[in-house]
Design a protein around this motif. Structure first.
Motif, mmCIF file in Angstrom:
data_model
loop_
_atom_site.group_PDB
_atom_site.id
_atom_site.type_symbol
_atom_site.label_atom_id
_atom_site.label_comp_id
_atom_site.label_asym_id
_atom_site.label_seq_id
_atom_site.Cartn_x
_atom_site.Cartn_y
_atom_site.Cartn_z
ATOM 1 N N GLN A 12 -7.120 -10.473 -7.530
ATOM 2 C CA GLN A 12 -7.225 -9.704 -6.291
ATOM 3 C C GLN A 12 -7.546 -8.247 -6.574
ATOM 4 O OE1 GLN A 12 -3.262 -10.749 -5.088
ATOM 5 N NE2 GLN A 12 -3.953 -12.110 -3.465
ATOM 6 N N THR A 13 -6.900 -7.691 -7.614
ATOM 7 C CA THR A 13 -7.129 -6.284 -7.958
ATOM 8 C C THR A 13 -8.574 -6.049 -8.373
ATOM 9 O OG1 THR A 13 -4.816 -6.050 -8.657
ATOM 10 C CG2 THR A 13 -6.365 -4.387 -9.431
ATOM 11 N N GLU A 59 -10.726 -5.772 -5.279
ATOM 12 C CA GLU A 59 -10.567 -4.482 -4.601
ATOM 13 C C GLU A 59 -11.236 -3.358 -5.396
ATOM 14 O OE1 GLU A 59 -8.460 -4.216 -1.306
ATOM 15 O OE2 GLU A 59 -9.579 -6.054 -1.651
ATOM 16 N N LEU A 60 -11.059 -3.390 -6.740
ATOM 17 C CA LEU A 60 -11.667 -2.363 -7.584
ATOM 18 C C LEU A 60 -13.187 -2.404 -7.505
ATOM 19 C CD1 LEU A 60 -9.373 -2.484 -10.748
ATOM 20 C CD2 LEU A 60 -9.535 -0.629 -9.080
ATOM 21 N N ALA A 107 1.797 0.987 -2.006
ATOM 22 C CA ALA A 107 2.001 -0.288 -2.713
ATOM 23 C C ALA A 107 3.088 -0.190 -3.765
ATOM 24 C CB ALA A 107 0.694 -0.720 -3.345
ATOM 25 N N SER A 108 3.302 1.025 -4.302
ATOM 26 C CA SER A 108 4.276 1.196 -5.389
ATOM 27 C C SER A 108 5.673 1.495 -4.878
ATOM 28 C CB SER A 108 3.817 2.313 -6.323
ATOM 29 O OG SER A 108 3.875 3.572 -5.656
ATOM 30 N N GLY A 167 -1.684 -8.307 -2.780
ATOM 31 C CA GLY A 167 -3.036 -8.258 -3.318
ATOM 32 C C GLY A 167 -3.116 -7.593 -4.672
ATOM 33 N N LEU A 168 -2.027 -7.713 -5.463
ATOM 34 C CA LEU A 168 -1.961 -7.011 -6.749
ATOM 35 C C LEU A 168 -2.046 -7.948 -7.946
ATOM 36 C CD1 LEU A 168 0.829 -4.400 -5.902
ATOM 37 C CD2 LEU A 168 -1.652 -4.064 -5.911
ATOM 38 N N THR A 169 -2.426 -9.228 -7.731
ATOM 39 C CA THR A 169 -2.672 -10.094 -8.877
ATOM 40 C C THR A 169 -3.961 -9.629 -9.555
ATOM 41 O OG1 THR A 169 -3.998 -11.683 -7.624
ATOM 42 C CG2 THR A 169 -1.600 -12.034 -7.663
ATOM 43 N N PRO A 170 -4.168 -9.980 -10.844
ATOM 44 C CA PRO A 170 -5.379 -9.515 -11.541
ATOM 45 C C PRO A 170 -6.673 -9.852 -10.796
ATOM 46 C CG PRO A 170 -3.827 -10.417 -13.122
ATOM 47 C CD PRO A 170 -3.245 -10.680 -11.767
ATOM 48 N N LYS A 192 3.481 -9.723 -5.715
ATOM 49 C CA LYS A 192 2.170 -9.177 -6.075
ATOM 50 C C LYS A 192 1.057 -9.946 -5.382
ATOM 51 C CE LYS A 192 3.268 -7.111 -10.556
ATOM 52 N NZ LYS A 192 2.951 -7.080 -12.004
ATOM 53 N N LEU A 229 -2.262 3.481 -2.897
ATOM 54 C CA LEU A 229 -1.596 3.172 -4.167
ATOM 55 C C LEU A 229 -0.123 3.573 -4.124
ATOM 56 C CD1 LEU A 229 -4.390 4.293 -6.675
ATOM 57 C CD2 LEU A 229 -3.742 1.950 -6.075
#
Length: 375
Positions: free
Chosen positions: A343-344, A347-348, A373-374, A338-341, A334, A370
């Motif tokens: 980092q997210t 991006e958001l 990434a999944s 870039g999917l840690t809280p 993650k 998205l």
């Protein structure tokens, strides 16, 4: 990022460019750069930066209260410059063949060619790419003599015996950086920025990536190499991807071999540094990789055994997926994606501006990102 595991030429045959798709190179670029020269950063604590740099495998060229210059063991220029200030990626310097190319680029862009500081030597033309990143093109810089590097090892491959009465005992020590390999950037204006590099610096695309179901809209990532004619060069000197904000993603530094990389990773772990993702082997570029976070959160990569291409190969095309990042190795973390809280959230926070702005990132691209990434 593809699940295709054949050769690069297989990739061209099976998933080659369709009529009307991006050719991956400019017809008549202003110049053709030969390599990356160095990267420039700002960081608040030069002592902590230097301490990590030595653990990661750099050597110090010079250190003042305001600037740190780092190098690898190969002869050439400084490969990382760190200036004191709030944490920030500043930009990249590319090496031109000679000063006449620097002057030619200056004339073509209306920019001014200038002398670099005496600590670096040579000349530069300083430009800004469409994403706002600084791009220097330099020539005639001071050339540092080579340093001792770790030796590559002799392997017994299956029944092919080349080592007898000898052992493999790679020491757990910093993995000596040989050279700067590549930098990866994210941009909200991917095609515009890609074309700028191809047209101005003569870079050419090794591989294009696209979001699932969106190939007809064109690529959203590219791995880009220097065009040195029939002289082989790294599969990518630069990589670029579409995203909701303009940012540095990571930079990569060559080490001798897998043992050097792995033993150097054990040294970094022992000294309390954070591994982001590794060890594994990439698909595009084939590098054996190991990713780390420096004390300021910048992602940096050790790599070995990368692909080298000459100018004759055309771009490969494949779908972007997280699972396609590696031929073998642990799943992409993650942190790396870039999917840690933290980092997210960044991006958001950038999404509304990215979706409203005059750029290429829209709701369809967001859905594609998205999905990639999944997968």
């Amino acid at each position: 990022m593809s699940s295709h595991h054949g050769t690069h030429n297989d990739l061209h045959t099976d998933q080659g460019a369709r009529r009307g798709e991006h050719p991956g190179r400019a017809v008549n670029p202003v110049i053709k750069v030969e390599d990356l020269a160095w990267l420039e950063f700002q960081k608040p604590d030069l002592s902590a930066s230097e301490q990590f740099a030595h653990a990661f495998g750099f050597a110090t060229v010079s250190r003042t209260s305001e600037e740190l210059q780092l190098r690898g063991s190969d002869a050439g220029s400084t490969c990382v410059i760190v200036r004191r200030g709030p944490s920030k990626y500043l930009g990249a310097a590319f090496r031109a063949a000679d000063s006449s190319d620097v002057l030619r680029l200056a004339d073509a862009t209306g920019a001014k060619a200038d002398k670099l500081p005496e600590s670096l030597g040579g000349v530069t033309v300083d430009l800004t790419d469409p994403s706002g990143a600084m791009v220097r093109v330099v020539a005639d810089t001071h050339q540092l003599a080579d340093l001792r590097s770790q030796p590559t090892r002799t392997f017994n491959f299956g029944h092919e015996v080349t080592r007898t009465n000898g052992t493999q005992r790679p020491p757990r020590e910093p993995a000596t950086i040989q050279r700067l390999g590549h930098v990866v950037l994210q941009t909200t204006s991917y095609l515009k920025t890609l074309n700028w590099y191809l047209e101005h610096l003569g870079l050419i695309v090794s591989d294009f990536k696209y979001f699932a179901g969106q190939r007809d809209r064109g690529p959203t990532m590219s791995f880009i190499r220097c065009d040195r004619g029939t002289t082989p060069t790294d599969h990518h000197t630069m990589a670029m991807l579409l995203g909701p904000r303009n940012r540095y993603v990571h930079s990569a530094y060559q080490v001798a071999d897998l043992d050097t990389l792995a033993a150097g990773g054990e040294y970094l772990l022992h000294h309390g540094y954070q591994r982001s993702w590794g060890i594994g082997r990439h698909i595009e570029g084939s590098q054996i990789f190991d990713y780390w976070r420096d004390p300021d959160g910048f992602l940096v990569e050790h790599y070995a055994d990368g692909d080298l291409f000459d100018c004759t190969l055309k771009p490969g095309w494949s779908e972007m997926t997280a699972s396609g990042l590696a031929q073998w190795g642990p799943p992409a973390s993650k942190d790396f994606l870039g999917l840690t809280p933290k980092q997210t959230l960044r991006e958001l926070a950038a999404m509304p501006g990215a979706l409203r702005g005059d750029n290429e990132f829209d709701l369809t691209r967001l859905r594609g990102l998205l999905k990639a990434a999944s997968r």
